[in-house]
Design a protein around this motif. Structure first.
Motif, PDB file in Angstrom:
ATOM      1  N   UNK A 282      -2.643   2.222   4.008  1.00 45.55           N
ATOM      2  CA  UNK A 282      -2.614   2.478   2.568  1.00 45.55           C
ATOM      3  C   UNK A 282      -3.310   3.777   2.268  1.00 45.55           C
ATOM      4  N   UNK A 283      -4.398   3.916   2.965  1.00 43.02           N
ATOM      5  CA  UNK A 283      -5.252   5.096   2.977  1.00 43.02           C
ATOM      6  C   UNK A 283      -4.414   6.323   3.344  1.00 43.02           C
ATOM      7  N   UNK A 284      -3.796   6.302   4.515  1.00 43.10           N
ATOM      8  CA  UNK A 284      -3.020   7.184   4.993  1.00 43.10           C
ATOM      9  C   UNK A 284      -1.868   7.661   3.976  1.00 43.10           C
ATOM     10  N   UNK A 285      -1.228   6.681   3.064  1.00 44.69           N
ATOM     11  CA  UNK A 285      -0.205   6.762   2.343  1.00 44.69           C
ATOM     12  C   UNK A 285      -0.772   7.625   1.296  1.00 44.69           C
TER      13      UNK A 285
ATOM     14  N   UNK B 197       0.958  -1.319  -0.014  1.00 46.92           N
ATOM     15  CA  UNK B 197      -0.215  -0.250   0.168  1.00 46.92           C
ATOM     16  C   UNK B 197       0.620   1.253   0.002  1.00 46.92           C
ATOM     17  N   UNK B 198       2.269   1.025  -0.291  1.00 43.94           N
ATOM     18  CA  UNK B 198       2.950   2.421  -0.047  1.00 43.94           C
ATOM     19  C   UNK B 198       2.695   3.392  -1.232  1.00 43.94           C
ATOM     20  N   UNK B 199       2.194   2.893  -2.364  1.00 44.73           N
ATOM     21  CA  UNK B 199       1.695   3.981  -3.439  1.00 44.73           C
ATOM     22  C   UNK B 199       0.497   4.727  -2.995  1.00 44.73           C
ATOM     23  N   UNK B 200      -0.377   4.323  -2.280  1.00 43.07           N
ATOM     24  CA  UNK B 200      -1.508   5.048  -1.574  1.00 43.07           C
ATOM     25  C   UNK B 200      -2.727   4.491  -2.741  1.00 43.07           C
ATOM     26  N   UNK B 201      -2.635   4.328  -4.003  1.00 47.01           N
ATOM     27  CA  UNK B 201      -3.737   3.838  -4.661  1.00 47.01           C
ATOM     28  C   UNK B 201      -4.069   2.461  -4.805  1.00 47.01           C
ATOM     29  N   UNK B 202      -3.038   1.856  -4.526  1.00 43.37           N
ATOM     30  CA  UNK B 202      -3.141   0.279  -4.692  1.00 43.37           C
ATOM     31  C   UNK B 202      -2.424  -0.354  -3.671  1.00 43.37           C
TER      32      UNK B 202
ATOM     33  N   UNK C 138       4.610   4.590   7.076  1.00 45.59           N
ATOM     34  CA  UNK C 138       3.294   4.926   6.377  1.00 45.59           C
ATOM     35  C   UNK C 138       2.510   5.458   7.344  1.00 45.59           C
ATOM     36  N   UNK C 139       2.751   5.605   8.875  1.00 44.08           N
ATOM     37  CA  UNK C 139       2.128   6.356   9.824  1.00 44.08           C
ATOM     38  C   UNK C 139       2.192   7.694   9.609  1.00 44.08           C
ATOM     39  N   UNK C 140       3.065   8.262   8.571  1.00 44.33           N
ATOM     40  CA  UNK C 140       3.361   9.834   8.982  1.00 44.33           C
ATOM     41  C   UNK C 140       2.199  10.703   8.924  1.00 44.33           C
ATOM     42  N   UNK C 141       2.234  11.704   9.725  1.00 47.82           N
ATOM     43  CA  UNK C 141       0.977  12.817  10.075  1.00 47.82           C
ATOM     44  C   UNK C 141       1.265  13.704   9.237  1.00 47.82           C
ATOM     45  N   UNK C 142       0.178  14.642   8.936  1.00 49.01           N
ATOM     46  CA  UNK C 142       0.197  15.822   8.185  1.00 49.01           C
ATOM     47  C   UNK C 142       1.149  16.882   8.717  1.00 49.01           C
ATOM     48  N   UNK C 143       1.320  16.848  10.180  1.00 48.13           N
ATOM     49  CA  UNK C 143       2.011  17.768  10.782  1.00 48.13           C
ATOM     50  C   UNK C 143       3.647  17.466  10.273  1.00 48.13           C
ATOM     51  N   UNK C 144       3.775  16.205  10.372  1.00 51.48           N
ATOM     52  CA  UNK C 144       5.306  15.676  10.058  1.00 51.48           C
ATOM     53  C   UNK C 144       5.520  15.890   8.544  1.00 51.48           C
ATOM     54  N   UNK C 145       4.503  15.602   7.974  1.00 48.75           N
ATOM     55  CA  UNK C 145       4.892  15.756   6.333  1.00 48.75           C
ATOM     56  C   UNK C 145       4.982  17.368   6.005  1.00 48.75           C
ATOM     57  N   UNK C 146       4.254  18.268   6.713  1.00 48.51           N
ATOM     58  CA  UNK C 146       4.757  19.624   6.648  1.00 48.51           C
ATOM     59  C   UNK C 146       6.107  20.178   7.207  1.00 48.51           C
ATOM     60  N   UNK C 147       6.549  19.685   8.129  1.00 48.64           N
ATOM     61  CA  UNK C 147       7.623  19.835   8.808  1.00 48.64           C
ATOM     62  C   UNK C 147       8.938  19.243   7.742  1.00 48.64           C
ATOM     63  N   UNK C 148       8.483  18.188   7.183  1.00 52.36           N
ATOM     64  CA  UNK C 148       9.571  17.739   6.503  1.00 52.36           C
ATOM     65  C   UNK C 148       9.607  18.435   5.112  1.00 52.36           C
ATOM     66  N   UNK C 149       8.682  18.602   4.586  1.00 47.77           N
ATOM     67  CA  UNK C 149       8.753  19.677   3.369  1.00 47.77           C
ATOM     68  C   UNK C 149       9.366  20.867   3.522  1.00 47.77           C
ATOM     69  N   UNK C 150       9.094  21.646   4.912  1.00 52.72           N
ATOM     70  CA  UNK C 150       9.670  22.831   4.985  1.00 52.72           C
ATOM     71  C   UNK C 150      11.362  22.847   5.214  1.00 52.72           C
ATOM     72  N   UNK C 151      11.723  21.728   5.654  1.00 58.81           N
ATOM     73  CA  UNK C 151      13.174  21.413   6.115  1.00 58.81           C
ATOM     74  C   UNK C 151      13.741  21.288   4.851  1.00 58.81           C
ATOM     75  N   UNK C 152      13.027  20.489   3.871  1.00 60.56           N
ATOM     76  CA  UNK C 152      13.617  19.975   2.404  1.00 60.56           C
ATOM     77  C   UNK C 152      13.865  21.411   1.804  1.00 60.56           C
ATOM     78  N   UNK C 153      12.737  21.918   1.784  1.00 58.71           N
ATOM     79  CA  UNK C 153      12.716  23.127   0.932  1.00 58.71           C
ATOM     80  C   UNK C 153      13.806  24.239   1.377  1.00 58.71           C
TER      81      UNK C 153
END
Length: 437
Positions: A328-331, A251-256, A409-424
């Motif tokens: 899978x849905x979270x991904x 389920x890592x790709x999310x859609x399947x 695959x348990x990544x949270x929305x807050x962690x996704x935002x944190x990682x995106x900001x760090x990478x940017x």
């Protein structure tokens, strides 16, 4: 780097192979983790966006997996496949049912390399041919046979081979001779290339092995439906389809649930391989195949470590957690948000050519600013800059110019935002450094 870490690095170099890669100019020693975070020997905390190469699938120190491992280790650690094993049978039953392959049989190994090696053995034995089709830019492992079907020069140390491998187009959508075509025309061109190759080949080909999304290749993949179109051609010739799901499964790709399901117009593959995430760090790999293919070997075989009671217990607990918590849905949800966020924060950066992927399997291809030239230097600098900000990512792709992002695959929305900001922030620094050089 502390004196302890420096000393460990020196000891590493003294006893381990020179070709055993380490990330970072100052290699990091990870000591413990929790959730999506890990800590090093110096006490630094990192947001883990690589998960031990897509292997920490659910979370670091997941209590359910730790409990299953501890309880099984307290009863029996090892027996081999010469004895009946309830955990192995139970996990095989669940994977066979999830695979989509009718009348499926499951063979467990200790790694993805060994799983793909076993799949190649099955296919060549079943078809009585050592000819294999593989994708350009592919990666399937480090054994002699899997290197022989790896289409990425950076991970293929020898041209010697037990197989005759023929490489076809289709794995890299946005580069190469068909990059400017529409998706439909791209698929048609790749199918025509496959048909032409088959006409030039003497004797029967055993199988096509392909990653639905290329992992080491930089998380690039074809338009949905390519492998379904390939399957029509393969079926006419009796050629097997091996779907390498070592990185795309669960389920890592999310859609399947499986990567092959994005190409499912005419059914599942003949053979499916898996590893990495199912054990959440425990050494599990395996092959699923329809019975007539799996049972085609004319000799006895066993596995000393494949299907070990402890790893099977871990796999059962991890798979149960993944399904019960709809990872899978979270991904799909958090991964979709992360991709769009990364595209937004890198939109003004010339060093970023492309943000691609699906679910929590995301690639960022880097180039020298102002050009379309892949830049391995930019990727290496970005890896260091991200680490300095408390973010762990991977790299790969053609020419080593892609960043690889695959958090648990348990990544949270807050962690996704944190990682995106760090990478940017890291990529902004890299662009400035490259532009000034």
């Amino acid at each position: 780097m502390t004196q302890g870490s420096q000393g460990l690095h020196e000891r590493h170099r003294a006893v381990l192979p020179s070709w055993l890669s380490l990330y970072y100019e100052r290699p990091v020693e990870l000591t413990h983790g929790e959730g999506r975070y890990v800590w090093d020997a110096e006490g630094n905390r990192y947001l883990d966006f690589f998960g031990g190469i897509l292997t920490t699938m659910t979370a670091h120190a997941l209590p359910e997996v730790a409990k299953a491992v501890s309880e099984q280790a307290g009863r029996l650690i090892h027996s081999s496949t010469l004895y009946l094993s309830r955990p192995m049978v139970e996990l095989a039953e669940r994977i066979a049912a999830l695979s989509g392959i009718p009348d499926a049989r499951v063979f467990f190994t200790a790694s993805g390399t060994e799983a793909n090696d076993a799949a190649l053995l099955l296919a060549t034995t079943y078809r009585r041919s050592n000819q294999i089709l593989a994708m350009r830019n592919s990666y399937h492992g480090r054994s002699f046979s899997t290197i022989a079907v790896t289409g990425n020069a950076g991970w293929s140390p020898t041209s010697l081979s037990p197989l005759q491998t023929l490489y076809v187009h289709g794995g890299v959508r946005t580069r190469g001779p068909y990059a400017e075509l529409s998706d439909a025309d791209y698929i048609a061109a790749c199918v025509a290339d496959l048909e032409d190759m088959l006409q030039q080949t003497a004797g029967g080909i055993a199988a096509l092995i392909a990653e639905p999304v290329q992992g080491v290749g930089g998380f690039t993949g074809p338009p949905d439906g390519l492998y379904a179109a390939f399957r029509e051609v393969l079926a006419r010739h009796g050629i097997l389809w091996i779907s390498d799901e070592v990185q795309t499964g669960w389920g890592r790709t999310g859609d399947h649930f499986w990567g092959w399901q994005a190409h499912a117009d005419n059914g599942p593959p003949d053979v499916l391989t898996f590893a990495k995430g199912i054990g959440n760090g425990m050494a599990i790999g395996g092959v699923v195949a329809r019975a007539e293919v799996m049972n085609s070997l004319p000799a006895n075989s066993i596995s000393t470590f494949g299907g070990s009671p402890v790893t099977m217990a871990a796999g059962l607990a991890n798979l149960t957690y993944l399904l019960e918590h709809d990872l899978q849905g979270n991904a799909r949800r958090v991964g979709g948000l992360l991709i769009e966020r990364l595209r937004a924060v890198t939109a003004g950066l010339d060093v970023v050519r492309e943000v691609r992927g699906r679910g929590l399997m995301i690639g960022i291809e880097l180039v020298r600013p102002g050009t379309d030239e892949r830049s391995a230097e930019a990727a290496s600098l970005a890896l260091e800059a991200a680490r300095a900000r408390g973010l762990l990512i991977g790299k790969g792709g053609q020419g080593g110019a892609a960043l690889r992002i695959a958090p648990p695959m348990t990544l949270t929305v807050a962690e996704a935002e944190e990682g995106a900001a760090l990478l940017a922030d890291a990529l902004g620094e890299i662009q400035g450094r490259l532009a000034a050089s």
